[in-house]
Write a protein that holds these residues in place. Structure first.
Motif, PDB file in Angstrom:
ATOM      1  N   THR A  55       0.830  -1.200   0.000  1.00  0.00           N
ATOM      2  CA  THR A  55       0.000   0.000   0.000  1.00  0.00           C
ATOM      3  C   THR A  55       0.862   1.246   0.000  1.00  0.00           C
ATOM      4  OG1 THR A  55      -0.098   0.071   2.385  1.00  0.00           O
ATOM      5  CG2 THR A  55      -1.841  -1.160   1.280  1.00  0.00           C
ATOM      6  N   ARG A  56       0.359   2.225  -0.665  1.00  0.00           N
ATOM      7  CA  ARG A  56       1.032   3.511  -0.673  1.00  0.00           C
ATOM      8  C   ARG A  56       0.459   4.373   0.445  1.00  0.00           C
ATOM      9  NH1 ARG A  56      -0.316   4.517  -6.751  1.00  0.00           N
ATOM     10  NH2 ARG A  56      -2.137   3.558  -5.885  1.00  0.00           N
ATOM     11  N   SER A  57       1.127   5.433   0.814  1.00  0.00           N
ATOM     12  CA  SER A  57       0.661   6.290   1.901  1.00  0.00           C
ATOM     13  C   SER A  57      -0.694   6.919   1.599  1.00  0.00           C
ATOM     14  CB  SER A  57       1.694   7.382   2.204  1.00  0.00           C
ATOM     15  OG  SER A  57       1.865   8.197   1.067  1.00  0.00           O
ATOM     16  N   ASN A  58      -1.039   7.083   0.333  1.00  0.00           N
ATOM     17  CA  ASN A  58      -2.339   7.634  -0.036  1.00  0.00           C
ATOM     18  C   ASN A  58      -3.454   6.622   0.185  1.00  0.00           C
ATOM     19  OD1 ASN A  58      -0.960   9.898  -0.783  1.00  0.00           O
ATOM     20  ND2 ASN A  58      -1.028   9.460  -2.984  1.00  0.00           N
ATOM     21  N   ASP A  59      -3.123   5.335   0.225  1.00  0.00           N
ATOM     22  CA  ASP A  59      -4.121   4.285   0.400  1.00  0.00           C
ATOM     23  C   ASP A  59      -4.412   3.983   1.870  1.00  0.00           C
ATOM     24  OD1 ASP A  59      -4.163   4.063  -2.325  1.00  0.00           O
ATOM     25  OD2 ASP A  59      -2.765   2.369  -2.368  1.00  0.00           O
ATOM     26  N   THR A  60      -3.685   4.584   2.769  1.00  0.00           N
ATOM     27  CA  THR A  60      -3.829   4.293   4.192  1.00  0.00           C
ATOM     28  C   THR A  60      -5.004   5.062   4.783  1.00  0.00           C
ATOM     29  OG1 THR A  60      -1.470   3.956   4.356  1.00  0.00           O
ATOM     30  CG2 THR A  60      -2.653   4.302   6.408  1.00  0.00           C
ATOM     31  N   ARG A  64      -6.704   6.236   8.286  1.00  0.00           N
ATOM     32  CA  ARG A  64      -6.366   6.451   9.690  1.00  0.00           C
ATOM     33  C   ARG A  64      -7.661   6.704  10.465  1.00  0.00           C
ATOM     34  NH1 ARG A  64      -1.671  10.458  11.413  1.00  0.00           N
ATOM     35  NH2 ARG A  64      -0.457   8.584  11.161  1.00  0.00           N
TER      36      ARG A  64
END
Length: 131
Positions: free
Chosen positions: A2-7, A9
């Motif tokens: 996963t990329r940080s944009n897909d995370t 929170r």
């Protein structure tokens, strides 16, 4: 991967407090418990233990609270305070043990409430519960 944009929170506003010397997670102030919650197992265990101790003392197995405390390996003060739970009003016991919602009254408060009359116990304990 996963990329940080897909995370995603998720933030949950909880507070950490100590209760009986142990950390406990407290829910937000606007939290209302669901209908399927059960009682605090510490309260149920303490009530059951108190009734067992009461029966043993009434059977003559122990003459004093000090003897009982030594036999169960706990402090006399603790045993004395917890033993009071065996003298709670029947209505309070019924709500605490058979209720399906969590109680807002603490074990500590219940121990001291047991010294009151049954009418006062019912008023004070049941007004604090969400039952």
């Amino acid at each position: 991967m996963t990329r940080s944009n897909d995370t995603i929170r998720v933030l949950i506003p909880l507070k950490l407090r100590k209760k009986n010397g142990r950390p406990k997670i407290m829910p937000p102030a606007d939290y209302s418990p669901s209908e399927d919650q059960t009682q605090d197992p510490h309260i149920l265990r303490a009530i059951g233990r108190a009734w067992g101790w009461r029966r043993r003392m009434e059977a003559g197995e122990f003459a004093t609270i000090q003897e009982l405390a030594e036999a169960v390996g706990l402090a006399e003060r603790h045993v004395s305070r917890q033993l009071r739970l065996a003298y709670l009003a029947p209505e309070v016991l019924k709500r605490l043990t058979c209720g399906h919602e969590a109680s807002a009254v603490s074990l500590y408060d219940l121990c001291f409430l047991a010294g009151e009359t049954w009418m006062v116990q019912a008023e004070q304990a049941l007004d604090k519960t969400t039952i």
